[in-house]
Design an enzyme around this catalytic site. Structure first.
Site, PDB file in Angstrom:
ATOM      1  N   ASP A 404       0.833  -1.208   0.000  1.00 60.22           N
ATOM      2  CA  ASP A 404       0.000   0.000   0.000  1.00 60.22           C
ATOM      3  C   ASP A 404       0.875   1.269   0.000  1.00 60.22           C
ATOM      4  O   ASP A 404       2.067   1.213   0.232  1.00 60.22           O
ATOM      5  CB  ASP A 404      -0.898  -0.030   1.237  1.00 60.22           C
ATOM      6  CG  ASP A 404      -2.178   0.772   1.049  1.00 60.22           C
ATOM      7  OD1 ASP A 404      -2.431   1.264  -0.069  1.00 60.22           O
ATOM      8  OD2 ASP A 404      -2.933   0.904   2.034  1.00 60.22           O
ATOM      9  N   GLU A 407       2.575   7.185  -2.111  1.00 62.58           N
ATOM     10  CA  GLU A 407       2.297   8.520  -2.677  1.00 62.58           C
ATOM     11  C   GLU A 407       2.389   9.645  -1.644  1.00 62.58           C
ATOM     12  O   GLU A 407       2.087  10.782  -1.949  1.00 62.58           O
ATOM     13  CB  GLU A 407       0.913   8.541  -3.333  1.00 62.58           C
ATOM     14  CG  GLU A 407      -0.279   8.368  -2.404  1.00 62.58           C
ATOM     15  CD  GLU A 407      -0.433   6.949  -1.882  1.00 62.58           C
ATOM     16  OE1 GLU A 407      -0.161   6.016  -2.643  1.00 62.58           O
ATOM     17  OE2 GLU A 407      -0.782   6.783  -0.710  1.00 62.58           O
ATOM     18  N   ASP A 471      -8.847   3.477  -3.817  1.00 61.34           N
ATOM     19  CA  ASP A 471      -9.994   3.511  -2.911  1.00 61.34           C
ATOM     20  C   ASP A 471     -11.218   4.119  -3.576  1.00 61.34           C
ATOM     21  O   ASP A 471     -11.510   5.296  -3.394  1.00 61.34           O
ATOM     22  CB  ASP A 471      -9.644   4.355  -1.679  1.00 61.34           C
ATOM     23  CG  ASP A 471      -8.397   3.841  -0.973  1.00 61.34           C
ATOM     24  OD1 ASP A 471      -8.036   2.671  -1.169  1.00 61.34           O
ATOM     25  OD2 ASP A 471      -7.805   4.618  -0.210  1.00 61.34           O
TER      26      ASP A 471
END
Lengths: 678, 678
Positions: A404, A407, A471
């Site tokens: 995950d 960024e 998401d």
């Protein structure tokens, strides 16, 4: 003055006060004193981050159009010096590399000029694709696209109430261009690609009818162009340059990977129930395998990247048992370490974390908890984190994980390699992918163990084994719901990454959004026609309809995972093609039907491999669906009706029968025909 | 090199590579090669309007910092040429005028440079006030303020739901700087003012700690500065330069002007009812005197500017009758003519309307109807429209009117005077004010007949007899409700316009907003302590609580209009002072207490004249209120309790007793004391 140099398709022609530059017959660059192609200047970036949401402004000190032009030959290629009086100058070094690609290096002469604006020639009808994973637009023409890896935004459309609420709360609403995976790479319908090797903030503005305006916040830039006779060949050339993804582990196609949380027994019970109802299960993905914490956002994880024996007792025994039954166990990791736990302590003790201006370990706020950033530019830290992955994940027995984040690199942190975090920010996701990739490769587990990422940048093509769409909202919105996954996959496909899937059911459950049963079922129908099926409970599982919320849902899942499983050989072959030739698995229609301009702007339908055309239903309460069929011999997967295409068609689209057509002449037609009775 | 020239407070000192410029000891301008004070460049404005809501972007081609500096004397003053190589240059002509004011003319040398950026020196603690009517901030430091007359926005705060709804509908939500009355004029706490005579788009950015960044979208600019020993003297000097408002007609102080619509008999009935309940009524303001139309926004007017005999039968008889009873009748006009009616036909026949690019009469969409723009730059058209005002309004018997709009001039219309509409846009409201003013003056009615405006610009100080705060929401929001009227009045006061009032009760009734009884009563309490009381029904009267909605409200109005009426001599004297000395009627506290830094940022309380301190309750459900009292001998108007100030104080604030203090030593103390028993 240098004369025309036709050189393997590169044609540079001086003019009275400038030049034109063609590649393979395409006019790419054009300069005159009146219409200079290059401006340079100086700015000071003002970048604020809050939880991965960025506000970026340029405090622009100056911008100068370079009007004068001097051309000379050099050993390294053509050297074009553009200048403005004595005040500013920059050089374009123009050359072709061994592969025949056009390379342009832009270099500012003045050390204080840190901005470049380059205008490429555009045509009014030209389409532009790519720029990484774009959730709102497939054809990027008509808008500017800032390229900066960040959260993708909640809502992503200033006209939706959800976006407004998210904006009010923490500037989290986002906008059409927010993405985890930006990339300064695009493909033009004029059949050329443009790629910039830089990683600082860029903004590509495709608004003007006659030019593309590329803004680059760096003192120099490296551009690369190539052309091909077809879009398919072009995409293949692009992925040859950027790197391609290896094939997926074979077990991925055996069924759904169920997103489950809550401990060993919860996993066991939900697995049993799913299998009992006939669901094909390829794996369990338990992101809380390393423990969890509760915040106001919902359930969050304990970022310490090792088996939590308390929440998952006996997991070390259960993993091999499940594996024997054909069910893999997947976990979760990200490049941060929570400050409360021992991995942080270890990293801090060795100086493996990024620093703040005072030289202390930088701590990022992640929503009611803090974490340090493993400094992936420090070879020691990088190695150490790879070992953490090998030891705590691979050797523990995980067959995959979500890698995950990536960024969030703050621009005010300091890195071991001495490069500004503003420049490293975009590179971080690819570095993070590489770290995971190497951990796998060095363990000899490539092709057996899988990780998937949401963040990306140039380099991710080579190192990120599988992308997921981040998401989505658990809703039907175009910009951030189910629909948005499709342009995301297609734009990424045009940027050289051909493997894409999404959280089945969506993730973000806030502001009154709750996942409906219908949404889950439609997402399931869609996911069955992608290279990987993986469900997610969402950030507030109790608010959402889940795969086991009722028997009907489980039966639906059983049927669709069965279909997915039957597609295994077809999918494997498409994934192999992606690996071998860089032709993406989920493909924009234009890759195979580029003679039909109707396909140029299709953002919500795709080809799965060469022979399936999929148009997922992405609105509620629909029982029919309209899509575009290009000219070919199509067969409706469910009704068996033939259609020769070249028009829009409206089909029945009950739940469990997503609009899908196959090519009559496909080598797989017999397999497809069997799905009709599934 | 020219040496230091101290000249009536003007001190210009050359330095090694630049200069410093002081006025009255204040460092205003400073230039060096490293920190140039001036940049020039070229941009192309991208301005879109929809119903007075503007979206403004600059397509910036270049921006050059002018680093080199050459100084010489000339007949017209000091001539400072700033340049950047051979590429760009501009001249600053620096001189003092006969009044001792500093004048700086900025002139671009290159004809294609149409942008100016000038940095003034700022101190970190410096406060900035003015820039016209600013609804959200009194102290403007810390933010950029684009200066462009437009609608003020509905909600004006991106974090309110109303703003978001208005934005979604027609980009109408606005932002903190949206205003009908911008002005490139500000007052610094360093006791100097700066005024720019231009009218093109400007943006003054007060964000930086060490400079004010003034951006001007014109090739040249005229700046003017002056200093004074006190803020009061400074404001007086500013208004002496800009022009001052004449005194208000004496009848204005006799009570409320009731906003009524619906015809002669409705007016009569509502008037009778109000008077019967003891309300002091100075006038009836009927905006639909010239007819109306119904749109989805609510009731709108028929823009044909003459008595509608059908809706107002017998009005010509009733006006003198009411006048005899002490009740004036006021109407409405704006600078547009509805295309369906005869005024438009007349204007079109004579060529009095502004044109579009094809030379046809430009038609502006006003929300389900269209109107032409009377070309006020055409002397014939201007005279004609003045005659319309004289004939149809003044001669008909109106004692006043709302001179609405002025902020809508589209930038793509073409004007008789040949000046670009982009440059005329901001000047339009002042031109519109002048047209009304001259109609009055030429009729000999100044001081007898009143008009009031919402839009303004430089020039409105002289020509707009009274400002009103435009269209507040019928809510309690800080940025667009009752509260916003106070910084609006105070910022306008610091820009040289000293007469201000608001729609009692607010106006905008949309998105579920409905005016509550409490809001109306609080607004009434506030309005009683302003120079004019005038109610408005709102755009959807039926959704709003009205002055006659129940007996209690009428009794409340009776009491507060009685108080207002008793203040008549005090108000008259304050208005006379404004007219004579340019000291505003509603005053920021700092004008009289500038030694107390606590007063510098007080946006929601004010002095009414010299001796009353007013802090309107602008939140619902409050029965106490906290305000700041500077050091002085204060007496609570309602309790009679003394307070020597220098602190915050919390007072009882029941409905009908707005927090008000008076100065114990005021010449009016006896009058004020009588209000206690009102």
């Amino acid at each position: 003055m240098t004369s025309t140099i036709p050189q393997g398709g590169l044609e540079f022609s001086p003019t009275a006060d400038g030049f034109t530059l063609h590649l393979g017959g395409r006019l790419l660059l054009q300069h005159s004193a009146q219409r200079p192609c290059l401006s340079v200047g100086q700015g000071e970036a003002d970048i604020e981050m809050f939880r991965g949401n960025f506000s970026i402004k340029d405090n622009l000190h100056e911008k100068l159009a370079l009007t004068a032009c001097a051309i000379r030959d050099s050993d390294a290629g053509l050297c074009v010096t553009l200048s403005r009086g004595e005040v500013a100058a920059a050089t374009l070094m123009i050359a072709q590399d061994e592969a025949g690609r056009l390379r342009i290096s832009v270099n500012n002469h003045s050390p204080h000029h840190n901005r470049i604006w380059l205008n490429l020639v555009a045509g009014p009808e030209e389409r532009i694709y790519g720029c990484g994973e774009q959730f709102s637009y497939f054809n990027l023409r008509g808008r500017p696209f800032p390229l900066w890896t960040s959260e993708q935004g909640v809502g992503r459309n200033k006209k939706t109430l959800v976006t407004w609420q998210a904006d009010c709360q923490e500037n989290a609403g986002g906008d059409y261009y927010w993405t985890f995976f930006p990339q300064p790479t695009f493909v033009s319908s004029r059949r050329y690609f443009c790629h910039i090797s830089n990683s600082g903030y860029m903004c590509f503005d495709f608004s003007a009818p006659d030019h593309h305006a590329l803004a680059i916040w760096e003192p120099q830039a490296e551009l690369c162009f190539d052309t091909a006779p077809s879009q398919l060949a072009l995409v293949s050339k692009l992925s040859a340059m950027l790197g391609r993804q290896p094939e997926l582990p074979e077990w991925v196609y055996d069924g759904i990977i169920l997103g489950i949380q809550g401990g060993t027994e919860v996993c066991q019970q939900k697995l049993d129930r799913a299998r009992e109802m006939g669901v094909s299960v390829a794996g369990i993905w338990a992101q809380d395998w390393e423990g969890r914490r509760i915040t106001s956002f919902g359930k969050r994880l304990m970022w310490n990247w090792r088996w939590d024996e308390e929440l998952y007792p006996g997991l070390d025994q259960r993993i091999p048992q499940w594996k024997q039954e054909g069910v893999r166990f997947l976990g979760y990791i990200n490049p941060y370490v929570a400050i409360e736990k021992e991995l942080y302590a270890e990293a801090a003790a060795h100086g493996y974390l990024t620093r703040d201006a005072e030289g202390r370990d930088y701590q990022v706020e992640f929503g009611e908890f803090y974490a340090g950033v493993v400094d992936l530019t420090n070879p020691e830290a990088y190695r150490w984190y790879k070992e953490v992955i090998k030891r705590n994940l691979i050797n523990f027995g995980l067959d995959g994980w979500m890698a995950d984040f990536g960024e969030y690199l703050p621009t005010d942190t300091f890195l071991h390699n001495g490069v500004s975090a503003e420049i490293m920010h975009n590179r971080w996701p690819a570095l993070w992918a590489q770290c995971n990739y190497e951990a796998l490769a060095e363990s000899g587990k490539l092709g057996e163990v899988l990780f998937f990422m949401r963040a990306g940048y140039t380099g991710s093509q080579k190192y990120s084994l599988m992308m997921w769409a981040g998401d989505q909202n658990v809703d039907w919105s175009l910009d951030d719901g189910l629909a948005s996954v499709i342009p995301a996959a297609l734009s990424l496909a045009m940027t050289g990454h051909g493997l894409h899937h999404s959280d089945l059911g969506g993730y973000t459950t806030l502001f009154g959004m709750k996942r409906s049963k219908e949404l889950l079922l439609r997402w399931c129908d869609f996911a069955a026609f992608t290279p990987m099926m993986r469900s997610h409970e969402g950030n507030r599982p109790d608010d959402n309809w889940q795969f086991d919320s009722d028997d009907e849902t489980l039966r639906h899942l059983a049927r669709m995972t069965g279909i997915f499983r039957r597609l295994k050989p077809y999918l494997q072959q498409a994934v192999a093609e992606n690996s071998r030739e860089g032709i993406p698995v989920m493909r924009p229609l234009l890759l195979h039907y580029e003679d039909d301009p109707q396909t140029f702007d299709l953002a919500y339908q795709y080809l799965l491999g060469r022979d399936l055309l999929v148009a997922p239903v992405h609105q509620p309460d629909c029982r029919t669906w309209t899509l575009y069929l290009p000219r070919d011999h199509w067969v409706n997967l469910w009704s068996g009706e033939p259609d020769s295409g070249g028009h829009e068609v409206t089909v029945d689209a009950p739940l469990g029968q997503p609009p899908v057509f196959y090519r009559r002449d496909s080598a797989w037609a017999t397999l497809f025909a069997t799905l009709r009775d599934a």
